[in-house]
Design a protein around this motif. Structure first.
Motif, PDB file in Angstrom:
ATOM      1  N   ALA A 179      71.615  45.985  13.983  1.00 47.10           N
ATOM      2  CA  ALA A 179      72.134  44.975  13.068  1.00 47.10           C
ATOM      3  C   ALA A 179      71.361  43.665  13.180  1.00 47.10           C
ATOM      4  N   GLU A 180      71.032  43.251  14.398  1.00 44.24           N
ATOM      5  CA  GLU A 180      70.284  42.009  14.580  1.00 44.24           C
ATOM      6  C   GLU A 180      68.878  42.134  14.002  1.00 44.24           C
ATOM      7  N   GLY A 181      68.237  43.281  14.242  1.00 44.90           N
ATOM      8  CA  GLY A 181      66.911  43.485  13.682  1.00 44.90           C
ATOM      9  C   GLY A 181      66.932  43.489  12.171  1.00 44.90           C
ATOM     10  N   TRP A 182      67.948  44.127  11.595  1.00 46.74           N
ATOM     11  CA  TRP A 182      68.088  44.158  10.136  1.00 46.74           C
ATOM     12  C   TRP A 182      68.262  42.746   9.563  1.00 46.74           C
ATOM     13  N   GLU A 183      69.112  41.944  10.204  1.00 52.57           N
ATOM     14  CA  GLU A 183      69.340  40.588   9.693  1.00 52.57           C
ATOM     15  C   GLU A 183      68.063  39.761   9.741  1.00 52.57           C
ATOM     16  N   LEU A 184      67.293  39.885  10.817  1.00 53.31           N
ATOM     17  CA  LEU A 184      66.054  39.128  10.924  1.00 53.31           C
ATOM     18  C   LEU A 184      65.060  39.552   9.851  1.00 53.31           C
ATOM     19  N   LEU A 185      64.948  40.852   9.619  1.00 50.88           N
ATOM     20  CA  LEU A 185      64.046  41.325   8.568  1.00 50.88           C
ATOM     21  C   LEU A 185      64.483  40.820   7.196  1.00 50.88           C
ATOM     22  N   GLU A 186      65.778  40.823   6.938  1.00 52.98           N
ATOM     23  CA  GLU A 186      66.290  40.336   5.655  1.00 52.98           C
ATOM     24  C   GLU A 186      66.027  38.839   5.484  1.00 52.98           C
ATOM     25  N   ALA A 187      66.012  38.091   6.597  1.00 49.50           N
ATOM     26  CA  ALA A 187      65.839  36.636   6.523  1.00 49.50           C
ATOM     27  C   ALA A 187      64.384  36.216   6.348  1.00 49.50           C
ATOM     28  N   ALA A 188      63.447  37.119   6.648  1.00 53.39           N
ATOM     29  CA  ALA A 188      62.027  36.761   6.621  1.00 53.39           C
ATOM     30  C   ALA A 188      61.434  37.024   5.236  1.00 53.39           C
ATOM     31  N   ASP A 189      60.896  35.981   4.618  1.00 48.69           N
ATOM     32  CA  ASP A 189      60.307  36.127   3.278  1.00 48.69           C
ATOM     33  C   ASP A 189      59.107  37.066   3.277  1.00 48.69           C
ATOM     34  N   VAL A 190      58.422  37.178   4.405  1.00 48.15           N
ATOM     35  CA  VAL A 190      57.209  37.978   4.459  1.00 48.15           C
ATOM     36  C   VAL A 190      57.501  39.475   4.291  1.00 48.15           C
ATOM     37  N   VAL A 191      58.726  39.912   4.628  1.00 41.02           N
ATOM     38  CA  VAL A 191      59.103  41.320   4.484  1.00 41.02           C
ATOM     39  C   VAL A 191      59.825  41.491   3.154  1.00 41.02           C
ATOM     40  N   THR A 192      59.310  42.362   2.328  1.00 46.33           N
ATOM     41  CA  THR A 192      59.868  42.515   0.975  1.00 46.33           C
ATOM     42  C   THR A 192      60.671  43.802   0.782  1.00 46.33           C
ATOM     43  N   ASP A 193      60.652  44.707   1.740  1.00 43.80           N
ATOM     44  CA  ASP A 193      61.393  45.959   1.581  1.00 43.80           C
ATOM     45  C   ASP A 193      61.949  46.402   2.929  1.00 43.80           C
ATOM     46  N   VAL A 194      63.079  45.806   3.285  1.00 42.84           N
ATOM     47  CA  VAL A 194      63.674  46.053   4.595  1.00 42.84           C
ATOM     48  C   VAL A 194      64.120  47.509   4.729  1.00 42.84           C
TER      49      VAL A 194
END
Length: 313
Positions: A179-194
């Motif tokens: 869950a923490e990893g998912w939230e960080l990926l969702e928060a980062a603009d550089v990642v476009t397809d979590v």
């Protein structure tokens, strides 16, 4: 083999079906007459040939206690009661002692597999005397997954539920990490397809797991989980795991933090963060956000003027 099964909810009902597919005779009792095979515990006991095995799958605590107490009055010497619910391991010892006085065996069995167990099989962690385990072994063999893994006689009475408790504590921490990893990926603009990042981890990585597969499945249903509220209950076993760690002086920082994270999920307006915000405002002049009950300049999102002579920190 014949088995009496008490409690035919999501787990119990699926277990009954899996056992019947394996050729066993299962007589089920539930308070819901629409799913029950008999109308009472007494009728269930009378239907089974001796020596009887009755498996209890009802909520932990008072419902399990009441069911085992009633079975203790109905069963005969040589019969066995299996508690397959999520009971606390210390309760198992009391149940075993009470039934032993009537020469009735007791086995505690931690069961993992959820709604998928009917087809995939259940992981079974059991505690009790070897002779009592042997009386139930054909049922264990039918419920477990195919292959050598999936069943363990973990030790004496209480060991099964203790092992399942630790299993669930580990589950808490694993879910929290994903869950923490998912939230960080969702928060980062550089990642476009979590979602596809998670999917790419399903093969060849050291963090691949069934939980990861289920996370991808959830995102396939709702890519950004927008339809869910950020609220998570705990079954009680996470708490018991932390308490057992304290009793045994074993450090469990990851599991403990994951349990507390669930508590935090239930707070729309954290009382602790009110104090943290107030202290930051007092010592450093940091802006705070007013409570939603305030109007005008103190509306949500509005900054409140810090003290004029606040100390920096």
């Amino acid at each position: 083999m014949q088995l009496g099964l008490v409690g035919l909810g999501k787990m119990g009902g699926n277990m009954r079906e899996r056992l019947r597919r394996a050729g066993h005779t299962v007589v089920g009792y539930d308070r819901n007459p629409d799913v029950a095979d008999v109308h009472s515990l007494g009728e269930l006991v009378d239907t089974l040939a001796e020596p009887r095995v009755v498996w209890v799958m009802v909520p932990a605590g008072a419902p399990t206690q009441a069911t085992i107490d009633e079975l203790g009055e109905l069963l005969s010497p040589g019969d066995v009661v299996v508690d397959g619910g999520n009971s606390r391991w210390t309760d198992d010892i009391k149940h075993a002692e009470a039934l032993a006085g009537k020469n009735i065996g007791f086995v505690d069995c931690g069961v993992s597999g959820g709604v998928w167990g009917r087809d995939n099989g259940y992981a079974l962690m059991c505690g009790g005397d070897a002779a009592d385990i042997a009386k139930v072994q054909p049922i264990f063999d039918a419920l477990k997954p195919e292959g050598p893994a999936g069943f363990v006689h973990a030790g004496k009475v209480g060991a099964g539920h203790f092992a399942k408790m630790v299993h669930n504590g580990i589950e808490y921490a694993l879910m929290q990490a994903y869950a923490e990893g998912w939230e960080l990926l969702e928060a980062a603009d550089v990642v476009t397809d979590v979602r596809e990042v998670f999917r790419s981890w399903q093969e060849g990585t050291v963090i691949r797991s069934w939980l990861l597969d289920l996370a991808v499945r959830a995102m396939d249903d709702d890519e950004h989980l927008e339809g869910l509220r950020g609220y998570a209950e705990d079954s009680g076993e996470g708490r018991w795991t932390v308490e057992a760690a304290i009793d045994h002086a074993v450090p469990l920082p990851a599991i403990t933090a994951s349990l507390f994270a669930r508590f935090a999920s239930r707070q729309d307006d954290s009382p602790q963060m009110k104090m943290v915000a107030a202290l930051r405002n007092q010592f450093g002049g940091h802006a705070v956000t007013a409570a939603s009950t305030h109007k005008g300049a103190d509306a949500p999102g509005a900054d409140v003027t810090p003290p004029k002579e606040a100390d920096a920190g």
